[in-house]
Motif scaffolding. Structure first.
Motif, PDB file in Angstrom:
ATOM      1  N   LEU A 135      21.263  19.622   9.342  1.00  0.00           N
ATOM      2  CA  LEU A 135      21.024  18.422   9.317  1.00  0.00           C
ATOM      3  C   LEU A 135      21.763  17.179   8.472  1.00  0.00           C
ATOM      4  O   LEU A 135      21.806  17.208   7.047  1.00  0.00           O
ATOM      5  CB  LEU A 135      19.263  17.056   9.145  1.00  0.00           C
ATOM      6  N   VAL A 136      22.573  16.353   8.275  1.00  0.00           N
ATOM      7  CA  VAL A 136      23.457  15.901   8.005  1.00  0.00           C
ATOM      8  C   VAL A 136      22.885  14.136   7.503  1.00  0.00           C
ATOM      9  O   VAL A 136      23.455  13.815   8.713  1.00  0.00           O
ATOM     10  CB  VAL A 136      25.082  15.970   7.921  1.00  0.00           C
ATOM     11  N   THR A 137      23.322  13.449   7.137  1.00  0.00           N
ATOM     12  CA  THR A 137      22.544  12.157   6.669  1.00  0.00           C
ATOM     13  C   THR A 137      23.899  11.204   6.451  1.00  0.00           C
ATOM     14  O   THR A 137      24.573  11.624   4.871  1.00  0.00           O
ATOM     15  CB  THR A 137      20.904  11.661   6.222  1.00  0.00           C
ATOM     16  N   GLU A 138      24.250  10.682   7.016  1.00  0.00           N
ATOM     17  CA  GLU A 138      25.458   9.538   6.559  1.00  0.00           C
ATOM     18  C   GLU A 138      24.869   8.418   6.379  1.00  0.00           C
ATOM     19  O   GLU A 138      24.609   7.681   7.325  1.00  0.00           O
ATOM     20  CB  GLU A 138      26.605   9.186   7.666  1.00  0.00           C
ATOM     21  N   LEU A 139      25.252   7.730   5.292  1.00  0.00           N
ATOM     22  CA  LEU A 139      24.634   6.147   5.018  1.00  0.00           C
ATOM     23  C   LEU A 139      26.378   5.427   5.754  1.00  0.00           C
ATOM     24  O   LEU A 139      27.522   5.610   5.689  1.00  0.00           O
ATOM     25  CB  LEU A 139      24.607   6.226   3.384  1.00  0.00           C
ATOM     26  N   VAL A 140      26.104   4.657   6.738  1.00  0.00           N
ATOM     27  CA  VAL A 140      26.288   3.176   6.943  1.00  0.00           C
ATOM     28  C   VAL A 140      26.347   2.170   6.725  1.00  0.00           C
ATOM     29  O   VAL A 140      25.298   1.333   7.057  1.00  0.00           O
ATOM     30  CB  VAL A 140      26.980   3.748   8.761  1.00  0.00           C
ATOM     31  N   GLU A 141      27.518   1.578   5.930  1.00  0.00           N
ATOM     32  CA  GLU A 141      27.420   0.367   5.830  1.00  0.00           C
ATOM     33  C   GLU A 141      28.693  -0.660   5.996  1.00  0.00           C
ATOM     34  O   GLU A 141      29.707  -0.302   6.257  1.00  0.00           O
ATOM     35  CB  GLU A 141      27.338   0.667   4.364  1.00  0.00           C
ATOM     36  N   VAL A 142      27.936  -1.546   6.714  1.00  0.00           N
ATOM     37  CA  VAL A 142      29.203  -2.449   7.343  1.00  0.00           C
ATOM     38  C   VAL A 142      29.785  -4.510   6.588  1.00  0.00           C
ATOM     39  O   VAL A 142      28.212  -4.704   6.055  1.00  0.00           O
ATOM     40  CB  VAL A 142      28.781  -2.972   8.557  1.00  0.00           C
ATOM     41  N   PHE A 143      30.615  -4.170   6.065  1.00  0.00           N
ATOM     42  CA  PHE A 143      31.124  -5.650   5.174  1.00  0.00           C
ATOM     43  C   PHE A 143      31.823  -6.470   6.446  1.00  0.00           C
ATOM     44  O   PHE A 143      32.607  -5.715   7.205  1.00  0.00           O
ATOM     45  CB  PHE A 143      31.830  -4.693   4.275  1.00  0.00           C
ATOM     46  N   ASN A 144      31.882  -7.445   6.047  1.00  0.00           N
ATOM     47  CA  ASN A 144      32.195  -8.372   6.961  1.00  0.00           C
ATOM     48  C   ASN A 144      33.225  -8.924   5.634  1.00  0.00           C
ATOM     49  O   ASN A 144      33.335  -7.388   4.373  1.00  0.00           O
ATOM     50  CB  ASN A 144      31.455  -9.872   6.429  1.00  0.00           C
ATOM     51  N   GLN A 145      35.090  -9.603   5.803  1.00  0.00           N
ATOM     52  CA  GLN A 145      35.503  -9.593   5.709  1.00  0.00           C
ATOM     53  C   GLN A 145      35.920 -10.756   3.933  1.00  0.00           C
ATOM     54  O   GLN A 145      36.595 -10.202   2.992  1.00  0.00           O
ATOM     55  CB  GLN A 145      36.575 -10.072   6.055  1.00  0.00           C
ATOM     56  N   ALA A 146      34.206 -10.830   3.938  1.00  0.00           N
ATOM     57  CA  ALA A 146      34.531 -10.900   2.798  1.00  0.00           C
ATOM     58  C   ALA A 146      34.130  -9.896   0.924  1.00  0.00           C
ATOM     59  O   ALA A 146      33.761 -10.242   0.154  1.00  0.00           O
ATOM     60  CB  ALA A 146      33.246 -13.032   2.482  1.00  0.00           C
TER      61      ALA A 146
END
Length: 146
Positions: free
Chosen positions: A118-129
């Motif tokens: 199992l591989v765990t990816e941290l997914v972070e989502v950013f806005n334009q700021a």
């Protein structure tokens, strides 16, 4: 593009960023129709003017769908999505905001199924700021080379 990225090929700490995607009113309206979520927070501009954010906000599930879609740039023939954990919506996303995703390999661990891990990816989502608006962990079931 088809690739073979085996369990051993993933490196903890490696990361990549996606292109941006601007959220539109059409996105929100279509998502409401697809999901049946017509809550006024998403659909009623006048009501939203009386609320703390003063404008319509995108559905969390819409942001999740678009953010994960942005990461889907390679078809890996030897790894499959096993699921998502720890999904959090940290800040609202508004019409006109542009989001992008950053994916970081967080950890790798053995799995009960022989020949895979199992591989765990941290997914972070950013806005334009640059504010983080969503975070989750994507779990991949990846085949071993051996």
């Amino acid at each position: 593009m088809l690739q073979r990225i085996y369990f051993e090929d993933y490196t903890t700490g490696a990361w990549r960023e996606t292109a941006g995607r601007t959220i539109t009113e059409t996105d929100i309206v279509l998502h409401a129709g697809q999901t049946g979520d017509f809550f006024p927070h998403h659909m009623d501009a006048e009501w939203c003017k009386t609320q703390p954010f003063r404008q319509r906000i995108a559905h969390g599930t819409l942001i999740f769908s678009i953010a994960i879609g942005l990461t889907a740039t390679v078809v890996n023939e030897v790894a499959f999505s096993y699921g998502y954990d720890r999904l959090r919506f940290l800040q609202p996303v508004f019409i006109g905001d542009t989001i992008r995703s950053k994916v970081t390999i967080k950890e790798k661990r053995p799995y009960k199924k022989p020949g895979s891990g199992l591989v765990t990816e941290l997914v972070e989502v950013f806005n334009q700021a640059g504010a983080c608006v969503m975070v989750c962990e994507h779990i991949l079931l990846a085949q071993l080379k051996t």
